[in-house]
Design a protein around this motif. Structure first.
Motif, PDB file in Angstrom:
ATOM      1  N   HIS A 163      43.912  -1.607 -17.842  1.00  0.00           N
ATOM      2  CA  HIS A 163      42.970  -1.291 -18.916  1.00  0.00           C
ATOM      3  C   HIS A 163      42.682  -2.536 -19.752  1.00  0.00           C
ATOM      4  O   HIS A 163      41.542  -2.774 -20.156  1.00  0.00           O
ATOM      5  CB  HIS A 163      43.514  -0.174 -19.802  1.00  0.00           C
ATOM      6  CG  HIS A 163      43.704   1.108 -19.068  1.00  0.00           C
ATOM      7  ND1 HIS A 163      44.911   1.457 -18.492  1.00  0.00           N
ATOM      8  CD2 HIS A 163      42.855   2.114 -18.778  1.00  0.00           C
ATOM      9  CE1 HIS A 163      44.791   2.620 -17.900  1.00  0.00           C
ATOM     10  NE2 HIS A 163      43.555   3.050 -18.052  1.00  0.00           N
ATOM     11  N   GLY A 164      43.702  -3.326 -20.004  1.00  0.00           N
ATOM     12  CA  GLY A 164      43.519  -4.568 -20.740  1.00  0.00           C
ATOM     13  C   GLY A 164      42.653  -5.556 -19.978  1.00  0.00           C
ATOM     14  O   GLY A 164      41.801  -6.231 -20.561  1.00  0.00           O
ATOM     15  N   LEU A 165      42.857  -5.639 -18.658  1.00  0.00           N
ATOM     16  CA  LEU A 165      42.033  -6.535 -17.840  1.00  0.00           C
ATOM     17  C   LEU A 165      40.578  -6.069 -17.822  1.00  0.00           C
ATOM     18  O   LEU A 165      39.656  -6.892 -17.865  1.00  0.00           O
ATOM     19  CB  LEU A 165      42.584  -6.610 -16.417  1.00  0.00           C
ATOM     20  CG  LEU A 165      43.889  -7.381 -16.267  1.00  0.00           C
ATOM     21  CD1 LEU A 165      44.467  -7.191 -14.863  1.00  0.00           C
ATOM     22  CD2 LEU A 165      43.677  -8.859 -16.554  1.00  0.00           C
ATOM     23  N   ALA A 166      40.368  -4.759 -17.776  1.00  0.00           N
ATOM     24  CA  ALA A 166      39.001  -4.234 -17.819  1.00  0.00           C
ATOM     25  C   ALA A 166      38.344  -4.576 -19.156  1.00  0.00           C
ATOM     26  O   ALA A 166      37.178  -4.982 -19.195  1.00  0.00           O
ATOM     27  CB  ALA A 166      39.005  -2.730 -17.595  1.00  0.00           C
ATOM     28  N   ALA A 167      39.082  -4.430 -20.241  1.00  0.00           N
ATOM     29  CA  ALA A 167      38.546  -4.776 -21.556  1.00  0.00           C
ATOM     30  C   ALA A 167      38.246  -6.275 -21.641  1.00  0.00           C
ATOM     31  O   ALA A 167      37.219  -6.685 -22.189  1.00  0.00           O
ATOM     32  CB  ALA A 167      39.530  -4.373 -22.653  1.00  0.00           C
ATOM     33  N   LEU A 168      39.124  -7.098 -21.079  1.00  0.00           N
ATOM     34  CA  LEU A 168      38.911  -8.543 -21.073  1.00  0.00           C
ATOM     35  C   LEU A 168      37.666  -8.905 -20.265  1.00  0.00           C
ATOM     36  O   LEU A 168      36.906  -9.791 -20.653  1.00  0.00           O
ATOM     37  CB  LEU A 168      40.141  -9.257 -20.522  1.00  0.00           C
ATOM     38  CG  LEU A 168      40.166 -10.767 -20.635  1.00  0.00           C
ATOM     39  CD1 LEU A 168      40.112 -11.202 -22.095  1.00  0.00           C
ATOM     40  CD2 LEU A 168      41.403 -11.334 -19.960  1.00  0.00           C
TER      41      LEU A 168
END
Length: 161
Positions: free
Chosen positions: A104-109
């Motif tokens: 989820h963090g990578l998608a947000a990044l």
């Protein structure tokens, strides 16, 4: 834990079915009810689990930072496009090593890197250890990497990990 289909999704599907058929005949009502029950049941395994969002204050700061960066970068890119220069801005590919591993963090990044004018997320390493970004107007690549990690990756790590 088995997740249940959304009541809102089921109701929306039923209404959508009736609107598409332009009828509220008993058979259409029956088919709409069937669609409303069956489609969410089959689609439920496809829905990814929600991300663990922690630290709402960090989320708020990150949203404000990204908003500021989008506006500032858009103005900078616009200024560069409108002012004639002898040398146009140079686009380069920069590899940024990542510590962030949460999906989820990578998608947000990825969204952040792409929404800020002048930068674009192009590739994620198969082992998620680095991201390749295409950016315009960067003179010092090491400083850009440090700034990218400090401004975006570290807050996302606080939020998701």
């Amino acid at each position: 834990m088995k997740r249940k289909p959304s009541l809102l999704l089921a109701a929306s599907l039923a209404v959508f079915w009736l609107v598409l058929n332009d009828s509220v005949a008993p058979t259409d009502l029956l088919v709409a009810a069937l669609v409303a029950v069956v489609v969410p049941l089959f689609a439920a395994p496809l829905k990814p689990p929600g991300g663990p969002v922690r630290k709402p204050a960090v989320v708020a700061r990150l949203v404000l930072r990204v908003g500021h960066d989008v506006i500032a970068s858009a103005l900078q890119v616009g200024r560069g496009a409108l002012q004639p220069r002898s040398r146009p801005p140079r686009g380069v590919f920069i590899s940024v090593p990542l510590e962030l591993r949460d999906t989820h963090g990578l998608a947000a990044l990825a969204v952040i890197a792409t929404v800020v004018p002048g930068s674009l997320w192009t590739e994620l390493a198969p082992d998620r250890s680095a991201v390749l970004l295409h950016v315009f107007g960067v003179d010092d690549e090491a400083a850009y990497v440090r700034d990218f990690k400090a401004r975006y990756e570290r807050p996302l790590m606080e939020i998701f990990e």
